[in-house]
Write a protein that holds these residues in place. Structure first.
Motif, PDB file in Angstrom:
ATOM      1  N   UNK A 190      11.264  49.538  35.451  1.00  0.00           N
ATOM      2  CA  UNK A 190       9.996  48.808  35.399  1.00  0.00           C
ATOM      3  C   UNK A 190       9.963  47.693  36.448  1.00  0.00           C
ATOM      4  N   UNK A 191      11.094  47.007  36.609  1.00  0.00           N
ATOM      5  CA  UNK A 191      11.181  45.933  37.594  1.00  0.00           C
ATOM      6  C   UNK A 191      11.030  46.476  39.010  1.00  0.00           C
ATOM      7  N   UNK A 192      11.670  47.624  39.287  1.00  0.00           N
ATOM      8  CA  UNK A 192      11.574  48.231  40.612  1.00  0.00           C
ATOM      9  C   UNK A 192      10.135  48.620  40.934  1.00  0.00           C
ATOM     10  N   UNK A 193       9.470  49.242  39.972  1.00  0.00           N
ATOM     11  CA  UNK A 193       8.086  49.666  40.190  1.00  0.00           C
ATOM     12  C   UNK A 193       7.175  48.451  40.390  1.00  0.00           C
ATOM     13  N   UNK A 194       7.428  47.387  39.614  1.00  0.00           N
ATOM     14  CA  UNK A 194       6.622  46.176  39.743  1.00  0.00           C
ATOM     15  C   UNK A 194       6.786  45.558  41.128  1.00  0.00           C
ATOM     16  N   UNK A 195       8.041  45.568  41.648  1.00  0.00           N
ATOM     17  CA  UNK A 195       8.272  45.033  42.992  1.00  0.00           C
ATOM     18  C   UNK A 195       7.450  45.796  44.031  1.00  0.00           C
ATOM     19  N   UNK A 196       7.440  47.114  43.895  1.00  0.00           N
ATOM     20  CA  UNK A 196       6.721  47.947  44.867  1.00  0.00           C
ATOM     21  C   UNK A 196       5.217  47.707  44.801  1.00  0.00           C
ATOM     22  N   UNK A 197       4.662  47.742  43.604  1.00  0.00           N
ATOM     23  CA  UNK A 197       3.210  47.583  43.457  1.00  0.00           C
ATOM     24  C   UNK A 197       2.776  46.167  43.852  1.00  0.00           C
ATOM     25  N   UNK A 198       3.623  45.181  43.548  1.00  0.00           N
ATOM     26  CA  UNK A 198       3.305  43.798  43.919  1.00  0.00           C
ATOM     27  C   UNK A 198       3.248  43.637  45.432  1.00  0.00           C
ATOM     28  N   UNK A 199       4.183  44.282  46.148  1.00  0.00           N
ATOM     29  CA  UNK A 199       4.194  44.167  47.601  1.00  0.00           C
ATOM     30  C   UNK A 199       2.969  44.821  48.235  1.00  0.00           C
ATOM     31  N   UNK A 200       2.562  45.964  47.706  1.00  0.00           N
ATOM     32  CA  UNK A 200       1.349  46.623  48.210  1.00  0.00           C
ATOM     33  C   UNK A 200       0.145  45.706  48.021  1.00  0.00           C
ATOM     34  N   UNK A 201       0.056  45.077  46.836  1.00  0.00           N
ATOM     35  CA  UNK A 201      -1.059  44.172  46.541  1.00  0.00           C
ATOM     36  C   UNK A 201      -1.039  42.942  47.450  1.00  0.00           C
ATOM     37  N   UNK A 202       0.170  42.418  47.716  1.00  0.00           N
ATOM     38  CA  UNK A 202       0.264  41.223  48.570  1.00  0.00           C
ATOM     39  C   UNK A 202      -0.209  41.522  49.993  1.00  0.00           C
ATOM     40  N   UNK A 203       0.103  42.712  50.494  1.00  0.00           N
ATOM     41  CA  UNK A 203      -0.353  43.075  51.842  1.00  0.00           C
ATOM     42  C   UNK A 203      -1.877  43.220  51.857  1.00  0.00           C
TER      43      UNK A 203
END
Length: 366
Positions: free
Chosen positions: A62-75
């Motif tokens: 869950x943490x790994x997926x959150x990191x990925x989705x958060x980075x996409x959103x930040x860009x």
């Protein structure tokens, strides 16, 4: 503003696509769904060890997926912020966008390093052992400095640690120490620290104030899991019990609770004394012994592969990093050439630069 946001954001998106290709978020979502189903089972905690493994893997995924989705959103958010600033000609917004651009780039670089940890055991928790080498009391003191460095690094990242064994030197410092870093990818991250470390300084233990060179060895192994099937016949083990030494209290120093376990076929010796009972120390020693045998098996397999490939090149020399406090201040990794000019900060746990450089060096060397 001088920043070319269009090119910079395009580069960020390209890096993100590479990370997503390696990280496979769709597979992560499937894993999360499967583990969530297991975690919801009414009899999950009938086997506490298995339950802990399931919940830990679920939390990590869950943490790994959150990191990925958060980075996409930040860009995406960064791009929107740039558009807003450019449309309105607002330099304050564009300065904010430039600051966020640097922050996103740094976070993305950290995430990219994580994708390089794809070895068989890289995602495991780590068992770290530090041993004083040549240099007498200075080496023992250096071993204790390194242990503090790694524990401080783990603390700064919120990684729980557990000290399994400490063998104190007579005058100061440690002969050896073993501790766990209980976090996903701790092994893959810290494995680049394995090797011989060298300290050069004016010895605080020398009455004449002479410069002293001392050494300490760092060993990093992955924590064994129940699925690894490292069976050790009882006949292959020699187990000695003795009284714990060093700081302690209550039953720790008053009973023969410490355990020294020797694996007769390989000569590997593991000592544990920081648990309260002999049974707990024996279990901890067996777990670390199994982890070392797992690494030995992997090394043998790798050696066989290298022999088949005709690779007979020697590895890098005895020391992989120098910590120089006198006549100048410098910590330098001799493999990656990465260096820091503030040894105090490094010894206080600021080693992320060395870890990242080491992980990239290992990727390029493979």
């Amino acid at each position: 503003m001088a920043t070319d946001f269009s090119d910079e954001i395009s580069a960020l998106r390209q890096t993100m696509q590479t990370i997503l290709a390696v990280s496979k978020p769709d597979e992560l979502r499937a894993t999360i769904a499967e583990l969530s189903e297991e975690a919801a089972a009414p009899n999950l905690w009938d086997d506490p060890d298995a339950a802990q493994a399931v919940t830990s893997k679920l939390s990590h995924a869950q943490s790994e997926l959150e990191h990925l989705t958060t980075m996409v959103s930040r860009i995406d958010d960064l791009e929107a912020l740039v558009e807003l600033g450019q449309e309105e000609g607002d330099d304050d917004v564009l300065r904010e966008a430039e600051s966020e651009l640097h922050a996103v780039a740094k976070s993305l670089a950290d995430l990219e390093v994580r994708t390089l940890l794809s070895g068989e055991y890289d995602e495991r928790e780590a068992v770290v052992t530090i041993r004083a080498g040549a240099g007498g009391v200075d080496a023992a003191d250096f071993a204790e400095m390194l242990m503090r460095m790694y524990l401080r690094w783990a603390e700064s990242h919120g990684h729980p640690t557990k000290v399994l064994d400490t063998s104190y030197a007579e005058e100061a410092g440690l002969k050896s120490a073993t501790f766990e870093v209980k976090a996903p990818y701790a092994y893959g991250t810290l494995s680049v620290e394995a090797g011989t470390h060298r300290l050069v300084r004016i010895s605080p233990f020398d009455n004449q104030g002479r410069r002293q060179t001392s050494f300490a060895a760092v060993e990093v192994i992955p924590l064994i899991e129940t699925t690894d099937h490292i069976e050790i016949p009882e006949s292959d083990l020699k187990v000695d019990v003795f009284r714990s030494s060093g700081p302690g209290g209550q039953s720790v120093n008053t009973t023969d609770s410490a355990v020294r376990m020797t694996h007769l076929p390989t000569g590997i010796v593991v000592s544990m004394q920081n648990e309260k009972s002999q049974i707990q120390n024996r279990a901890a020693a067996l777990r670390v012994l199994q982890s070392r045998l797992l690494v030995l098996r992997q090394e043998q397999e790798n050696a066989e592969k290298k022999a088949l490939a005709g690779d007979v090149k020697a590895s890098w020399g005895d020391q992989m990093r120098s910590y120089v406090l006198q006549p100048y201040q410098m910590v330098k990794d001799l493999r990656t050439e990465y260096e820091e000019g503030n040894p105090s900060a490094v010894f206080d746990g600021a080693i992320d630069g060395f870890l990242e450089a080491g992980i990239r060096w290992r990727r390029d060397k493979a």
